[in-house]
Design an enzyme around this catalytic site. Structure first.
Site, short mmCIF file in Angstrom:
data_model
loop_
_atom_site.label_atom_id
_atom_site.label_comp_id
_atom_site.label_asym_id
_atom_site.label_seq_id
_atom_site.Cartn_x
_atom_site.Cartn_y
_atom_site.Cartn_z
N ASN A 13 0.88 -1.30 -0.05
CA ASN A 13 0.03 -0.07 0.06
C ASN A 13 0.75 1.36 -0.24
O ASN A 13 0.32 2.44 0.09
CB ASN A 13 -0.95 -0.10 1.13
CG ASN A 13 -0.29 -0.14 2.52
OD1 ASN A 13 0.64 -0.17 2.70
ND2 ASN A 13 -1.03 0.17 3.53
N CYS A 14 1.95 1.09 -0.04
CA CYS A 14 3.05 2.35 -0.16
C CYS A 14 2.86 3.07 -1.62
O CYS A 14 2.91 2.24 -2.40
CB CYS A 14 4.42 1.69 0.10
SG CYS A 14 5.69 3.00 -0.26
N ASP A 15 2.62 4.21 -1.82
CA ASP A 15 2.43 4.89 -2.88
C ASP A 15 3.77 4.82 -3.75
O ASP A 15 3.55 4.57 -5.14
CB ASP A 15 2.14 6.21 -2.67
CG ASP A 15 0.88 6.73 -2.28
OD1 ASP A 15 -0.23 5.47 -2.24
OD2 ASP A 15 0.31 7.47 -1.83
#
Length: 124
Positions: A13-15
């Site tokens: 979920n890290c951009d």
């Protein structure tokens, strides 16, 4: 193109990891993804990252995880063994993504540098 396998390490979920994975897919780079949250941080790989990229590059001092750490835990980062243990315990402290290109290790996402790397790999 070289047949080296590209492995990308990070948190789904890290951009920045999302951008990096999309970039690899867009450029047709076959790769595997290692999810720190589900699979943990491989200790042997962590030592290689620290040696190849350096502790200051691997440790993310900009994120909220670092800022929320007690001072005693932050102080552990000054010692190589303490830093490795801290990164293994708190994978969110690792700057993302870490990418193993087969012949090199990079930390973070930089499309220009990655494009140059692909051009070099293609010529090999």
């Amino acid at each position: 193109m070289s047949t080296h396998t590209v492995t990308i390490y990070g948190i789904p979920n890290c951009d920045t990891v999302k951008k990096a994975r999309a970039w690899l897919a867009e450029h047709g780079v076959p790769h595997t993804f290692h999810d720190f949250k589900k699979l943990g941080v491989p200790a042997d790989r962590l030592q290689q990252w620290l040696q190849a990229a350096g502790p200051e590059r691997v440790l993310n001092r900009q994120g909220t995880t670092w800022r929320r750490l007690p001072e005693a835990d932050q102080a552990r980062a000054a010692d190589p063994a303490g830093l490795a243990a801290l990164l293994a315990e708190q994978p969110s402290l690792i700057k993302r993504p870490v990418v193993e290109w087969g012949d090199a290790i990079t930390v973070g996402f930089a499309s220009q540098a990655w494009s140059e790397r692909l051009a070099t790999r293609s010529a090999a």
